[in-house]
Design an enzyme around this catalytic site. Sequence first.
Site, PDB file in Angstrom:
ATOM      1  N   LYS A 169      37.068  31.860 -12.879  1.00  0.00           N
ATOM      2  CA  LYS A 169      36.378  32.282 -14.108  1.00  0.00           C
ATOM      3  C   LYS A 169      37.281  33.215 -14.920  1.00  0.00           C
ATOM      4  O   LYS A 169      38.272  33.741 -14.392  1.00  0.00           O
ATOM      5  CB  LYS A 169      35.068  32.985 -13.741  1.00  0.00           C
ATOM      6  CG  LYS A 169      35.256  34.268 -12.942  1.00  0.00           C
ATOM      7  CD  LYS A 169      33.944  34.739 -12.335  1.00  0.00           C
ATOM      8  CE  LYS A 169      34.159  36.017 -11.522  1.00  0.00           C
ATOM      9  NZ  LYS A 169      32.957  36.385 -10.763  1.00  0.00           N
ATOM     10  N   ARG A 212      21.116  41.885  -9.417  1.00  0.00           N
ATOM     11  CA  ARG A 212      21.680  41.457 -10.702  1.00  0.00           C
ATOM     12  C   ARG A 212      21.140  40.072 -11.000  1.00  0.00           C
ATOM     13  O   ARG A 212      20.498  39.850 -12.014  1.00  0.00           O
ATOM     14  CB  ARG A 212      23.210  41.470 -10.603  1.00  0.00           C
ATOM     15  CG  ARG A 212      23.927  41.217 -11.895  1.00  0.00           C
ATOM     16  CD  ARG A 212      25.428  41.287 -11.714  1.00  0.00           C
ATOM     17  NE  ARG A 212      25.936  40.257 -10.805  1.00  0.00           N
ATOM     18  CZ  ARG A 212      27.229  40.045 -10.563  1.00  0.00           C
ATOM     19  NH1 ARG A 212      28.152  40.805 -11.130  1.00  0.00           N
ATOM     20  NH2 ARG A 212      27.612  39.077  -9.742  1.00  0.00           N
ATOM     21  N   TYR A 263      50.727  59.710 -29.635  1.00  0.00           N
ATOM     22  CA  TYR A 263      49.463  60.067 -30.294  1.00  0.00           C
ATOM     23  C   TYR A 263      48.772  61.232 -29.609  1.00  0.00           C
ATOM     24  O   TYR A 263      48.679  61.268 -28.377  1.00  0.00           O
ATOM     25  CB  TYR A 263      48.504  58.870 -30.278  1.00  0.00           C
ATOM     26  CG  TYR A 263      48.823  57.801 -31.284  1.00  0.00           C
ATOM     27  CD1 TYR A 263      48.862  58.074 -32.653  1.00  0.00           C
ATOM     28  CD2 TYR A 263      49.054  56.493 -30.864  1.00  0.00           C
ATOM     29  CE1 TYR A 263      49.133  57.080 -33.570  1.00  0.00           C
ATOM     30  CE2 TYR A 263      49.329  55.490 -31.778  1.00  0.00           C
ATOM     31  CZ  TYR A 263      49.364  55.791 -33.131  1.00  0.00           C
ATOM     32  OH  TYR A 263      49.634  54.799 -34.022  1.00  0.00           O
ATOM     33  N   MET A 277      48.939  50.948 -29.134  1.00  0.00           N
ATOM     34  CA  MET A 277      48.547  49.540 -29.149  1.00  0.00           C
ATOM     35  C   MET A 277      49.701  48.625 -28.725  1.00  0.00           C
ATOM     36  O   MET A 277      49.500  47.674 -27.965  1.00  0.00           O
ATOM     37  CB  MET A 277      48.053  49.136 -30.548  1.00  0.00           C
ATOM     38  CG  MET A 277      47.510  47.723 -30.595  1.00  0.00           C
ATOM     39  SD  MET A 277      46.996  47.205 -32.237  1.00  0.00           S
ATOM     40  CE  MET A 277      45.515  48.156 -32.453  1.00  0.00           C
TER      41      MET A 277
HETATM   42  C1  LIG Z   1      33.407  36.513  -9.407  1.00  0.00           C
HETATM   43  C2  LIG Z   1      32.630  36.040  -8.242  1.00  0.00           C
HETATM   44  C3  LIG Z   1      33.233  35.889  -6.978  1.00  0.00           C
HETATM   45  C4  LIG Z   1      34.665  36.326  -6.694  1.00  0.00           C
HETATM   46  O1  LIG Z   1      34.694  37.724  -6.494  1.00  0.00           O
HETATM   47  P1  LIG Z   1      36.052  38.484  -6.091  1.00  0.00           P
HETATM   48  O2  LIG Z   1      35.590  39.850  -5.763  1.00  0.00           O
HETATM   49  O3  LIG Z   1      36.953  38.461  -7.277  1.00  0.00           O
HETATM   50  O4  LIG Z   1      36.610  37.757  -4.924  1.00  0.00           O
HETATM   51  C5  LIG Z   1      32.485  35.342  -5.972  1.00  0.00           C
HETATM   52  N1  LIG Z   1      31.192  34.984  -6.169  1.00  0.00           N
HETATM   53  C6  LIG Z   1      30.570  35.141  -7.350  1.00  0.00           C
HETATM   54  C7  LIG Z   1      29.155  34.732  -7.512  1.00  0.00           C
HETATM   55  C8  LIG Z   1      31.257  35.680  -8.427  1.00  0.00           C
HETATM   56  O5  LIG Z   1      30.640  35.842  -9.600  1.00  0.00           O
END
Ligand SMILES: *Cc1c(COP(=O)(O)O)cnc(C)c1O
Length: 360
Positions: A35, A130, A254, A302
């Site tokens: 992702k 969640r 800055y 930046m």
């Molecule tokens: C992002 C995610 C993972 C991977 O998590 P990591 O800590 O990066 O290994 C696994 N399961 C779900 C549902 C996620 O959203």
Amino acid sequence: MARFTRAHIDLDALQHNFSLARELAGGARVVAIVKANAYGHGAVQVARSLPGADMFGVACIEEGLELVECGIRQPVLLLEGFFEASELPEIDRVGFEVVIHTDSQLECLLAAKLKKPLTVWLKHDSGMHRLGFSDQDFRQAYQRLQDSANVADIRLMSHFASADELNSAFTVDQVSRFDCACEGLTGATSLANSAGLLAWPQACRDWVRPGLMLYGCSPFDQQHETAARLQPVMTLRSHILAVRDLPPGEAVGYGQTWRAEQNVRVGTVAIGYGDGYPRHATTGTPVLVNGQRTRLLGTVSMDMLTVDLTDLPHAGIGDPVILWGNGLSANEIAVCANTIPWTLVTGMTRRVPRIYTNGH
Ligand SMILES: *Cc1c(COP(=O)(O)O)cnc(C)c1O
């Protein structure tokens, strides 16, 4: 001299880390999590380099379609399922696997007219609070899915809140809540993210879901023997574009947040928060110049940041700088910037070209 700022992506290291995940998984199958553009590494390139992954996990249909359209053949799991019913025809057409975590999704799925039944990952809320069904709703949802002609396999999953905290007992708690909720239900199960896979063997069920560890970062904020075997995949590089000597009393950058107490030699590096380098990194954050460790000075801008070259008298314009990766772990930078390695690699912006190499 073109701006030299680059993220080198070492695909051999990626494969090495995947092999470690595979080894830890034992017989379990591996959903490689790609992702958010594979945590900033490039989802298509990463997926192409992991022919051994059993499945890829993404956050939404757009991310899934990108993989499919680029010829990725493994199944793809939508980790948050669909957000609205209008996605279902496309999910049906491509055959995405979907997480179902809430009632409205369940109703949509049961009411849909599909050409082929979908594989559903039914999500249990074991304490993260969640996504996912509570204990009681979980069983009801399972029953309704089982009775639906729109559903092929049902898999059972949950997600950890604190698996990266090695001393927290909550992970054990979540595992037992999940096992309780699943009692008597049939279906493959899945719990472990990277931290679960690395540190909680009781969490490795039929499917594991590593993300961060594939990219060579540790999910832990302390030393961990197995995590120490990971190899960094992204090395963020730039170069020095200006050098100056300053007398005591002069400030840099800055807000003049850092002021020289003695004569200093300051190098300006062509990278900043516009590239994804964290603005919250503080004076003292380690930086490699010509492979030697020095430190960030003052506030990150930046497009640029400044480093201390006082003890590197030979360093000059054009010399290579590593911000994290080979020889300097993103974990260490994350601590200095009061963040986590996930945000660092994922936060690389489009301006930074990704250069893919096979390590040699
Ligand atoms: C992002 C995610 C993972 C991977 O998590 P990591 O800590 O990066 O290994 C696994 N399961 C779900 C549902 C996620 O959203």
